[in-house]
Design a protein around this motif. Structure first.
Motif, PDB file in Angstrom:
ATOM      1  N   GLY A  62      -1.389   0.103   8.069  1.00 16.23           N
ATOM      2  CA  GLY A  62      -2.702   0.417   7.506  1.00 16.23           C
ATOM      3  C   GLY A  62      -3.334   1.615   8.182  1.00 16.23           C
ATOM      4  O   GLY A  62      -3.864   2.517   7.523  1.00 16.23           O
ATOM      5  N   PHE A  65      -1.432   4.778   7.195  1.00 12.77           N
ATOM      6  CA  PHE A  65      -1.749   5.106   5.812  1.00 12.77           C
ATOM      7  C   PHE A  65      -3.071   5.861   5.722  1.00 12.77           C
ATOM      8  O   PHE A  65      -3.153   6.932   5.113  1.00 12.77           O
ATOM      9  CB  PHE A  65      -1.794   3.804   4.995  1.00 12.77           C
ATOM     10  N   ILE A  66      -4.104   5.332   6.346  1.00  9.63           N
ATOM     11  CA  ILE A  66      -5.429   5.954   6.270  1.00  9.63           C
ATOM     12  C   ILE A  66      -5.454   7.284   7.023  1.00  9.63           C
ATOM     13  O   ILE A  66      -6.005   8.274   6.534  1.00  9.63           O
ATOM     14  CB  ILE A  66      -6.519   4.993   6.783  1.00  9.63           C
ATOM     15  N   LEU A  81      -4.599   4.604  -4.440  1.00 10.62           N
ATOM     16  CA  LEU A  81      -4.680   3.194  -4.825  1.00 10.62           C
ATOM     17  C   LEU A  81      -3.291   2.572  -4.967  1.00 10.62           C
ATOM     18  O   LEU A  81      -3.079   1.420  -4.588  1.00 10.62           O
ATOM     19  CB  LEU A  81      -5.486   3.048  -6.114  1.00 10.62           C
ATOM     20  N   GLU A  83      -0.556   3.490  -3.307  1.00  5.77           N
ATOM     21  CA  GLU A  83      -0.011   3.309  -1.957  1.00  5.77           C
ATOM     22  C   GLU A  83      -0.730   2.191  -1.218  1.00  5.77           C
ATOM     23  O   GLU A  83      -0.125   1.468  -0.424  1.00  5.77           O
ATOM     24  CB  GLU A  83      -0.078   4.627  -1.178  1.00  5.77           C
ATOM     25  N   TYR A  84      -2.013   2.027  -1.464  1.00  8.61           N
ATOM     26  CA  TYR A  84      -2.773   0.911  -0.889  1.00  8.61           C
ATOM     27  C   TYR A  84      -2.195  -0.410  -1.400  1.00  8.61           C
ATOM     28  O   TYR A  84      -1.985  -1.348  -0.630  1.00  8.61           O
ATOM     29  CB  TYR A  84      -4.247   1.064  -1.268  1.00  8.61           C
ATOM     30  N   HIS A  88      -0.074  -3.416   0.911  1.00  9.97           N
ATOM     31  CA  HIS A  88      -0.408  -4.840   0.897  1.00  9.97           C
ATOM     32  C   HIS A  88       0.699  -5.681   0.280  1.00  9.97           C
ATOM     33  O   HIS A  88       0.956  -6.797   0.727  1.00  9.97           O
ATOM     34  CB  HIS A  88      -1.749  -5.065   0.196  1.00  9.97           C
ATOM     35  N   TRP A 117     -11.439   0.059   7.412  1.00  9.33           N
ATOM     36  CA  TRP A 117     -10.440   0.740   6.581  1.00  9.33           C
ATOM     37  C   TRP A 117     -10.959   0.933   5.167  1.00  9.33           C
ATOM     38  O   TRP A 117     -10.826   2.002   4.580  1.00  9.33           O
ATOM     39  CB  TRP A 117      -9.141  -0.053   6.517  1.00  9.33           C
ATOM     40  N   ARG A 118     -11.540  -0.098   4.611  1.00  5.68           N
ATOM     41  CA  ARG A 118     -12.047  -0.003   3.239  1.00  5.68           C
ATOM     42  C   ARG A 118     -13.158   1.036   3.143  1.00  5.68           C
ATOM     43  O   ARG A 118     -13.246   1.762   2.155  1.00  5.68           O
ATOM     44  CB  ARG A 118     -12.522  -1.367   2.742  1.00  5.68           C
ATOM     45  N   ILE A 121     -11.458   4.458   3.201  1.00  2.00           N
ATOM     46  CA  ILE A 121     -10.807   4.738   1.921  1.00  2.00           C
ATOM     47  C   ILE A 121     -11.864   5.013   0.851  1.00  2.00           C
ATOM     48  O   ILE A 121     -11.702   5.900   0.011  1.00  2.00           O
ATOM     49  CB  ILE A 121      -9.868   3.587   1.509  1.00  2.00           C
ATOM     50  N   LEU A 142     -10.791  -2.445  -3.871  1.00  2.00           N
ATOM     51  CA  LEU A 142      -9.799  -2.539  -2.795  1.00  2.00           C
ATOM     52  C   LEU A 142      -9.483  -3.999  -2.464  1.00  2.00           C
ATOM     53  O   LEU A 142      -8.322  -4.356  -2.255  1.00  2.00           O
ATOM     54  CB  LEU A 142     -10.287  -1.772  -1.568  1.00  2.00           C
ATOM     55  N   GLN A 146      -5.798  -5.989  -3.005  1.00  2.00           N
ATOM     56  CA  GLN A 146      -5.176  -6.823  -1.968  1.00  2.00           C
ATOM     57  C   GLN A 146      -4.969  -8.244  -2.484  1.00  2.00           C
ATOM     58  O   GLN A 146      -3.888  -8.810  -2.317  1.00  2.00           O
ATOM     59  CB  GLN A 146      -6.049  -6.835  -0.721  1.00  2.00           C
TER      60      GLN A 146
END
Length: 189
Positions: A62, A65-66, A81, A83-84, A88, A117-118, A121, A142, A146
């Motif tokens: 995570g 990624f960010i 989105l 890749e997010y 998960h 994180w959210r 993003i 988000l 998940q």
């Protein structure tokens, strides 16, 4: 040596899923594997250490990624989105395990981490100062992505990704123009 560590992790995942993190002792994990408790302690100093090792790849993935997204001069919002979702989906078993015991998430500081994180993003998707309405939509989008990865386990990944990302794009008010570029749509709040 690495094989024993992996066997411990696998047994812990099974027991945690069956009876919860807090109700599973290190003794039970050792007994399941037929090893001594000191042998287990050689690899993991505590139950919390074991849980941190299990969720480590989720946390590392995570953050990577960010961080990668934040370094890009421009981002494709649909790709973000997707890749997010993939992140998960890849870790859905461990995420489900943790969600079964919210106190474990809190004890490990993961709730604050996921919220941060959210937010990060959300800024990437909506700009540096999203309105409250935009922030709420981002949280729902988000969180919904998940949740879909752990709720719809019988749906193939590609099919579920498309449906979940389409829904998130709509919720966020993001549209794709004919060239395939993402932009903030007229329905954005």
């Amino acid at each position: 040596m690495a094989d024993t560590k992996q066997r411990i992790l696998d047994a812990a995942r099974e027991l945690f899923a069956a009876q919860g993190v807090q109700k599973t002792s290190l003794r039970e994990i050792a007994d399941r594997l037929g090893i001594s408790k000191p042998a287990l302690y050689y690899h993991f100093s505590s139950r919390e250490d074991l849980v941190r090792t299990i969720v480590g790849p989720v946390i590392d993935g995570g953050e990577e990624f960010i961080r990668k997204l934040e370094q890009q001069p421009e981002i494709d919002k649909r790709t973000v989105l997707e890749e997010y979702f993939d992140l998960h989906y890849q870790h859905r078993g461990d995420i489900r395990l943790l969600l079964q015991e919210i106190s474990t998430l809190s004890d490990l500081g993961l709730i604050e981490l996921v919220v941060a994180w959210r937010e990060r993003i959300g800024v990437l998707l909506l700009g540096p100062e999203p309105s409250l309405a935009q922030s709420v939509r981002a949280t729902m989008a988000l969180g919904g992505i998940q949740d879909c990865t752990i709720q719809f386990t019988d749906v193939p990944q590609d099919e579920l990704r498309k449906i979940a990302v389409d829904a998130a794009m709509e919720l966020l008010g993001l549209e794709e123009n004919p060239a395939g570029e993402n932009r903030t749509g007229p329905s954005a709040v």
